[in-house]
Each structure stands twice: as C-alpha cells, then as structure tokens.
Design an enzyme around this catalytic site. Structure first.
Site, PDB file in Angstrom:
ATOM      1  N   ALA A  65       0.712  -1.359  -0.033  1.00  0.00           N
ATOM      2  CA  ALA A  65      -0.251   0.255   0.346  1.00  0.00           C
ATOM      3  C   ALA A  65       1.013   1.188  -0.046  1.00  0.00           C
ATOM      4  O   ALA A  65       2.191   1.056  -0.043  1.00  0.00           O
ATOM      5  CB  ALA A  65      -1.107  -0.316   1.345  1.00  0.00           C
ATOM      6  N   GLY A 110       0.845  -4.803   0.732  1.00  0.00           N
ATOM      7  CA  GLY A 110      -1.120  -5.290   0.194  1.00  0.00           C
ATOM      8  C   GLY A 110      -0.423  -5.590  -1.093  1.00  0.00           C
ATOM      9  O   GLY A 110      -1.654  -6.037  -1.551  1.00  0.00           O
ATOM     10  N   GLU A 113      -0.596  -8.898  -0.751  1.00  0.00           N
ATOM     11  CA  GLU A 113      -2.191  -9.269  -0.428  1.00  0.00           C
ATOM     12  C   GLU A 113      -3.245  -9.721  -1.473  1.00  0.00           C
ATOM     13  O   GLU A 113      -4.082 -10.154  -1.128  1.00  0.00           O
ATOM     14  CB  GLU A 113      -2.975  -8.467   0.523  1.00  0.00           C
ATOM     15  CG  GLU A 113      -2.055  -8.495   2.158  1.00  0.00           C
ATOM     16  CD  GLU A 113      -2.794  -7.620   3.067  1.00  0.00           C
ATOM     17  OE1 GLU A 113      -2.504  -6.290   2.926  1.00  0.00           O
ATOM     18  OE2 GLU A 113      -2.456  -7.872   4.239  1.00  0.00           O
ATOM     19  N   GLU A 133       4.809  -5.167   6.861  1.00  0.00           N
ATOM     20  CA  GLU A 133       3.824  -3.748   7.516  1.00  0.00           C
ATOM     21  C   GLU A 133       4.379  -3.669   9.536  1.00  0.00           C
ATOM     22  O   GLU A 133       4.311  -2.959   9.884  1.00  0.00           O
ATOM     23  CB  GLU A 133       2.500  -3.789   7.892  1.00  0.00           C
ATOM     24  CG  GLU A 133       1.661  -4.585   6.116  1.00  0.00           C
ATOM     25  CD  GLU A 133       1.622  -5.436   5.278  1.00  0.00           C
ATOM     26  OE1 GLU A 133       2.371  -6.620   5.548  1.00  0.00           O
ATOM     27  OE2 GLU A 133       1.019  -5.943   4.367  1.00  0.00           O
TER      28      GLU A 133
HETATM   29  N1  CO8 Z   1       4.526   3.247  -0.360  1.00  0.00           N
HETATM   30  C1  CO8 Z   1       5.041   3.909  -1.665  1.00  0.00           C
HETATM   31  N2  CO8 Z   1       6.304   4.607  -2.306  1.00  0.00           N
HETATM   32  C2  CO8 Z   1       6.851   3.330  -2.275  1.00  0.00           C
HETATM   33  C3  CO8 Z   1       6.416   1.771  -1.774  1.00  0.00           C
HETATM   34  C4  CO8 Z   1       5.130   1.694  -0.647  1.00  0.00           C
HETATM   35  N3  CO8 Z   1       5.247   0.765  -0.614  1.00  0.00           N
HETATM   36  N4  CO8 Z   1       7.462   1.306  -2.577  1.00  0.00           N
HETATM   37  C5  CO8 Z   1       8.255   1.867  -3.043  1.00  0.00           C
HETATM   38  N5  CO8 Z   1       7.932   3.003  -2.445  1.00  0.00           N
HETATM   39  C6  CO8 Z   1       8.505   4.620  -4.081  1.00  0.00           C
HETATM   40  C7  CO8 Z   1       9.711   5.104  -2.760  1.00  0.00           C
HETATM   41  O1  CO8 Z   1       9.660   5.907  -1.671  1.00  0.00           O
HETATM   42  C8  CO8 Z   1      10.681   5.740  -4.180  1.00  0.00           C
HETATM   43  O2  CO8 Z   1      10.204   6.870  -4.364  1.00  0.00           O
HETATM   44  P1  CO8 Z   1      10.943   8.149  -5.000  1.00  0.00           P
HETATM   45  O3  CO8 Z   1      11.442   7.594  -5.994  1.00  0.00           O
HETATM   46  O4  CO8 Z   1       9.982   8.692  -5.228  1.00  0.00           O
HETATM   47  O5  CO8 Z   1      12.073   8.228  -3.606  1.00  0.00           O
HETATM   48  C9  CO8 Z   1      10.109   4.174  -5.346  1.00  0.00           C
HETATM   49  O6  CO8 Z   1       8.860   3.908  -5.311  1.00  0.00           O
HETATM   50  C10 CO8 Z   1      11.243   3.453  -5.550  1.00  0.00           C
HETATM   51  O7  CO8 Z   1      11.264   2.931  -3.908  1.00  0.00           O
HETATM   52  P2  CO8 Z   1      13.086   2.647  -3.594  1.00  0.00           P
HETATM   53  O8  CO8 Z   1      14.058   4.051  -4.021  1.00  0.00           O
HETATM   54  O9  CO8 Z   1      12.754   2.614  -2.191  1.00  0.00           O
HETATM   55  O10 CO8 Z   1      13.718   1.417  -3.872  1.00  0.00           O
HETATM   56  P3  CO8 Z   1      14.884   0.201  -3.369  1.00  0.00           P
HETATM   57  O11 CO8 Z   1      14.668  -0.302  -4.902  1.00  0.00           O
HETATM   58  O12 CO8 Z   1      15.934   1.079  -2.924  1.00  0.00           O
HETATM   59  O13 CO8 Z   1      13.922  -0.743  -2.507  1.00  0.00           O
HETATM   60  C11 CO8 Z   1      11.686  -1.676  -1.879  1.00  0.00           C
HETATM   61  C12 CO8 Z   1      12.452  -1.740  -2.499  1.00  0.00           C
HETATM   62  C13 CO8 Z   1      12.878  -2.771  -0.863  1.00  0.00           C
HETATM   63  C14 CO8 Z   1      10.841  -2.462  -2.327  1.00  0.00           C
HETATM   64  C15 CO8 Z   1      11.459  -0.450  -0.437  1.00  0.00           C
HETATM   65  O14 CO8 Z   1      10.566   0.615  -1.932  1.00  0.00           O
HETATM   66  C16 CO8 Z   1      10.405  -0.603   0.350  1.00  0.00           C
HETATM   67  O15 CO8 Z   1      11.045  -1.075   1.682  1.00  0.00           O
HETATM   68  N6  CO8 Z   1       9.048  -0.188  -0.169  1.00  0.00           N
HETATM   69  C17 CO8 Z   1       8.352  -0.403   0.719  1.00  0.00           C
HETATM   70  C18 CO8 Z   1       7.797  -1.345   1.398  1.00  0.00           C
HETATM   71  C19 CO8 Z   1       6.501  -2.102   2.176  1.00  0.00           C
HETATM   72  O16 CO8 Z   1       6.875  -1.894   3.376  1.00  0.00           O
HETATM   73  N7  CO8 Z   1       5.604  -2.276   1.818  1.00  0.00           N
HETATM   74  C20 CO8 Z   1       4.459  -2.928   3.018  1.00  0.00           C
HETATM   75  C21 CO8 Z   1       3.922  -1.163   2.859  1.00  0.00           C
HETATM   76  S1  CO8 Z   1       1.915  -0.762   3.834  1.00  0.00           S
HETATM   77  C22 CO8 Z   1       0.745  -1.994   3.578  1.00  0.00           C
HETATM   78  O17 CO8 Z   1       1.540  -2.851   2.484  1.00  0.00           O
HETATM   79  C23 CO8 Z   1      -0.685  -2.242   4.390  1.00  0.00           C
HETATM   80  C24 CO8 Z   1      -1.490  -2.994   3.164  1.00  0.00           C
HETATM   81  C25 CO8 Z   1      -2.443  -3.235   3.491  1.00  0.00           C
HETATM   82  C26 CO8 Z   1      -3.656  -2.973   3.061  1.00  0.00           C
HETATM   83  C27 CO8 Z   1      -4.546  -2.484   1.967  1.00  0.00           C
HETATM   84  C28 CO8 Z   1      -5.415  -1.979   2.495  1.00  0.00           C
HETATM   85  C29 CO8 Z   1      -5.505  -0.822   3.493  1.00  0.00           C
END
Ligand code: CO8
Length: 259
Positions: A65, A110, A113, A133
C-alpha cells in the site's frame, strides 16, 4: 474507460490487469483500488475473458500500500482505505474464473495480499515477497494475517508477519506461496501457457471447483462436502460433462464448449 493507475486489456481469452505506477514500484493507493474495482466486474461479466492475470512490471508486482498516502492518516483514513481495499479484494477472490498473479520483482504488503486473492501465483526468479507491515508499526490490513496462514503453514506465516521478513522466490515456492518460479524473461510466456492450459478446461467445472474450494475453506468439512455435492451434481446438467465422458469412452480428446 479512464484508467491511470492500471492498464487493462483483453487478449486471446485473457484479461490482463497491469499495475501502472512504475515510479512508486506500483504502490497501491486508493485510486489503484478504485480502478481495480472497475475492471474486476468487467472480467467477471465478459464471457470472452476465461482467465484473469494480474501483473506489474519487471521491478515490482506491487511494493505494498502507498506509504505516502498512509503516513499521516488517522484511524478514519485507515478504515476508509481498508474498507475499499477489502471489498475489491473480495471481488477478486470471488471471481468465478481462474486468476493468476504474475509476479516479477517486489510483491510486498498489500501487493502480496492482492496476489494472495488469486488462485495461482507464478513468479520470476527475481521475485521478493513479504508482509513487512510490522516494520511500519502496523500489521497487514489487506487480508495477510488471514489468507497467508490459510495458504501455508502457521510457523512460516508467523515468521513472515511478525518479523516482516522479505523472502526470495525460491523459498516462497518451497513454502507454498508460489506455484512456480520461472526465469524473468520467460515470465509472460510461461504465465500465458499456464492460462492456455486452464482455458482448455471446461469453464463451468472451473467455476464449480473454485466455488467449492473457496466456500469450503470457510466452513466445516461436513458442510463443505455438501457444497461440493451440489456443485458436482449441477455439472451433470452441462454439455461439457456429456462431452467429457463421451470423449473418454470414444478414446478421443474432449472439446469443451464452456456450456
Ligand atoms: N509506498 C509508497 N512509495 C513506495 C512504496 C510504498 N509501499 N514502495 C516503494 N515506494 C517508492 C519509494 O518511496 C521510491 O519513491 P521515490 O523515488 O519518489 O523516493 C520508489 O518507490 C522506489 O523505491 P526505492 O527507492 O525504495 O527502491 P529500492 O529498490 O531502494 O527499495 C523496496 C525497494 C525494498 C521495495 C523499498 O521501496 C521498500 O521497502 N518499500 C516499502 C515496502 C513496504 O513496506 N510495503 C508495505 C507497505 S504497508 C502495506 O502494504 C499495508 C497493506 C494494507 C493493505 C491495503 C489496505 C489498507
């Protein structure tokens, strides 16, 4: 249809739904769920769509998400987002035809999921899956604590959910999250071939099998057997049952019509 965050197309019996926020690793914001909610009923209603494939791009199926959207949210915002997501996910899980998540790169939070709502998950060897999460001070909110332990064993699910660990494709296949891992360049080809195999099966039987399994998972064995019985007997009213059994007796391949 005006879609900005997903791409929807129909090709040779397959409904393709592609997440399309490449700059954000396909992070799922409310607009993505809204657009998914528009196309899923189309996939359900269109008889020319026999199999639905959800996918992303090479780097990400969906990295969860959208954290930017959630970061300053309050309880009400979270309920709104999850209410929408849950309804759309239920529609996806209940689609009366086979669904496949074709995963390349990250399928996190998400994103995983949504993939767990599909019948099959086929991944490229660069895939990374997880429910991270907990590292954000929350828990999965799109069914992860419910669907994952129903899919794989509890201890592996607990490790993923409580440690928030991300795991690679090979391990995800081994513990039963993925059906199959293929090389990244072959993903689309392999997923299409898998979909084509499904399309050769009798559509009414696929529908019945899916309903029996899905409903059965949420009921007692005794009630589940009765659900199966009704669906099994109902199939004797289809042309495909006559064709399937006649083909066996005549020692030829069946030609199913989905009727
Ligand atoms: N949300 C928003 N932006 C994101 C997300 C995300 N989940 N994942 C990546 N991005 C963005 C980064 O902020 C970045 O943007 P910018 O260039 O503007 O800074 C761009 O995508 C590229 O990402 P990274 O630079 O971080 O890329 P890396 O290769 O260094 O890292 C990762 C990749 C490891 C995947 C890293 O991006 C990461 O950890 N992302 C978050 C993963 C995460 O925690 N996911 C869970 C989110 S919470 C959730 O899913 C709750 C579910 C709820 C279900 C829906 C109903 C509510």
């Amino acid at each position: 249809m005006d879609l900005k965050n997903i791409i929807f197309s129909k090709e040779e019996g397959i409904g393709w739904i592609r997440f399309n926020r490449p700059d954000k690793l396909n992070a799922l914001n409310p607009e993505v769920f809204f657009e998914l909610g528009k196309v899923i009923p189309i996939c359900a209603a269109d008889d020319d769509i026999r199999v639905v494939i959800l996918t992303g791009n090479e780097k990400a199926f969906a990295a969860g998400a959208d954290i930017d959207h959630m970061a300053n949210g309050d309880i009400k915002t979270a309920f709104k987002l999850s209410d929408e997501a849950i309804v759309v996910q239920e529609r996806l899980a209940d689609l009366p035809k086979p669904t496949i998540a074709a995963i390349s790169g990250y399928a996190l939070g998400g994103g995983l999921e949504v993939a767990l709502c599909c019948d099959f998950r086929i991944a490229a060897d660069n895939a990374v899956v997880g429910l991270p999460e907990i590292n954000l001070g929350i828990i999965p909110g799109g069914g992860g604590t419910q669907r994952l332990p129903r899919l794989i064993n509890y201890c592996n699910a607990a490790e993923m959910i409580m440690l928030g660990s991300m795991i690679k494709a090979e391990k995800a296949e081994r513990i039963g999250i993925l059906n199959k891992v293929v090389s990244a360049q072959d993903l689309e080809k392999e997923v299409k071939a898998f979909a084509q195999k499904l399309m050769r099966q009798p559509a009414m039987s696929l529908r019945a099998a899916k309903i029996a399994m899905r409903k059965g998972l949420n009921t007692s064995l005794k009630d589940g057997i009765r659900i199966e019985q009704d669906l099994f007997c109902m199939l004797f009213g289809t042309q495909d049952q006559k064709e399937g059994m006649a083909a066996f007796i005549e020692k030829r391949k069946p030609q199913f019509q989905g009727k």
